[in-house]
Write a protein that holds these residues in place. Sequence first.
Motif, short mmCIF file in Angstrom:
data_model
loop_
_atom_site.label_atom_id
_atom_site.label_comp_id
_atom_site.label_asym_id
_atom_site.label_seq_id
_atom_site.Cartn_x
_atom_site.Cartn_y
_atom_site.Cartn_z
N TYR A 119 -6.52 2.00 -2.84
CA TYR A 119 -5.77 2.76 -1.84
C TYR A 119 -5.09 3.93 -2.55
O TYR A 119 -4.50 3.75 -3.61
CB TYR A 119 -4.69 1.90 -1.16
N VAL A 120 -5.21 5.12 -1.96
CA VAL A 120 -4.56 6.31 -2.49
C VAL A 120 -3.71 6.90 -1.37
O VAL A 120 -4.23 7.20 -0.29
CB VAL A 120 -5.59 7.34 -3.00
N LYS A 121 -2.42 7.02 -1.63
CA LYS A 121 -1.46 7.56 -0.65
C LYS A 121 -1.58 6.81 0.68
O LYS A 121 -1.55 7.41 1.75
CB LYS A 121 -1.68 9.06 -0.43
N GLY A 122 -1.72 5.50 0.60
CA GLY A 122 -1.75 4.66 1.80
C GLY A 122 -3.09 4.58 2.50
O GLY A 122 -3.24 3.83 3.45
N VAL A 163 -1.25 12.86 -6.93
CA VAL A 163 -1.01 11.59 -7.63
C VAL A 163 -0.49 11.89 -9.04
O VAL A 163 -1.04 12.74 -9.74
CB VAL A 163 -2.30 10.73 -7.67
N ALA A 164 0.53 11.18 -9.43
CA ALA A 164 1.16 11.39 -10.75
C ALA A 164 0.25 10.92 -11.87
O ALA A 164 -0.52 9.97 -11.71
CB ALA A 164 2.48 10.64 -10.81
N ARG A 165 0.35 11.59 -12.99
CA ARG A 165 -0.37 11.19 -14.20
C ARG A 165 0.35 10.00 -14.81
O ARG A 165 1.56 9.84 -14.68
CB ARG A 165 -0.41 12.32 -15.22
N VAL A 168 0.83 -1.21 0.00
CA VAL A 168 0.00 0.00 0.00
C VAL A 168 0.86 1.26 0.00
O VAL A 168 0.54 2.25 -0.65
CB VAL A 168 -0.97 -0.03 1.21
N LYS A 169 1.99 1.21 0.73
CA LYS A 169 2.87 2.38 0.82
C LYS A 169 3.85 2.49 -0.34
O LYS A 169 4.50 3.52 -0.51
CB LYS A 169 3.64 2.33 2.14
N SER A 170 3.95 1.44 -1.16
CA SER A 170 4.95 1.42 -2.23
C SER A 170 4.57 2.27 -3.44
O SER A 170 5.42 2.56 -4.27
CB SER A 170 5.19 -0.03 -2.69
N SER A 171 3.32 2.67 -3.54
CA SER A 171 2.86 3.43 -4.69
C SER A 171 1.77 4.39 -4.24
O SER A 171 1.05 4.11 -3.28
CB SER A 171 2.30 2.46 -5.75
N ASP A 172 1.64 5.51 -4.95
CA ASP A 172 0.59 6.48 -4.60
C ASP A 172 -0.80 5.88 -4.75
O ASP A 172 -1.69 6.17 -3.96
CB ASP A 172 0.69 7.72 -5.49
#
Length: 109
Positions: free
Chosen positions: A75-78, A105-107, A12-16
């Motif tokens: 999940y968004v930003k954890g 969040v990146a495009r 969950v924390k590995s990606s936005d």
Amino acid sequence: MSDVNSRIGEIVKSSDVVLFMKGTPLFPQCGFSSRAIAILDHLGVAYDSVDVLQDMEIRQGIKSYSDWPTIPQLYVKGEFVGGSDIMMEMYEAGELEQLMSETGVARAS
């Protein structure tokens, strides 16, 4: 179960943006996962996915981790956002795009 929870926490924390789903973005294995992918693709955000069908510990563990009984799970930003129905409601109201924008969040490239 704590080992599974720590594994899920790391994912969950590995990606936005992380989507736990059945199947893969190119080959979703249920209609709800397909709808979740379509929403994320339409928003044009970068995201990672986890195929819960490939790991039974994750498949069961994610339900207790989020205290949410169904898959997919976003999940968004954890932070847990919800399943495909909540994603659809938020998308239609413009709230999901706003959340992605506000959290930076990146495009997708």
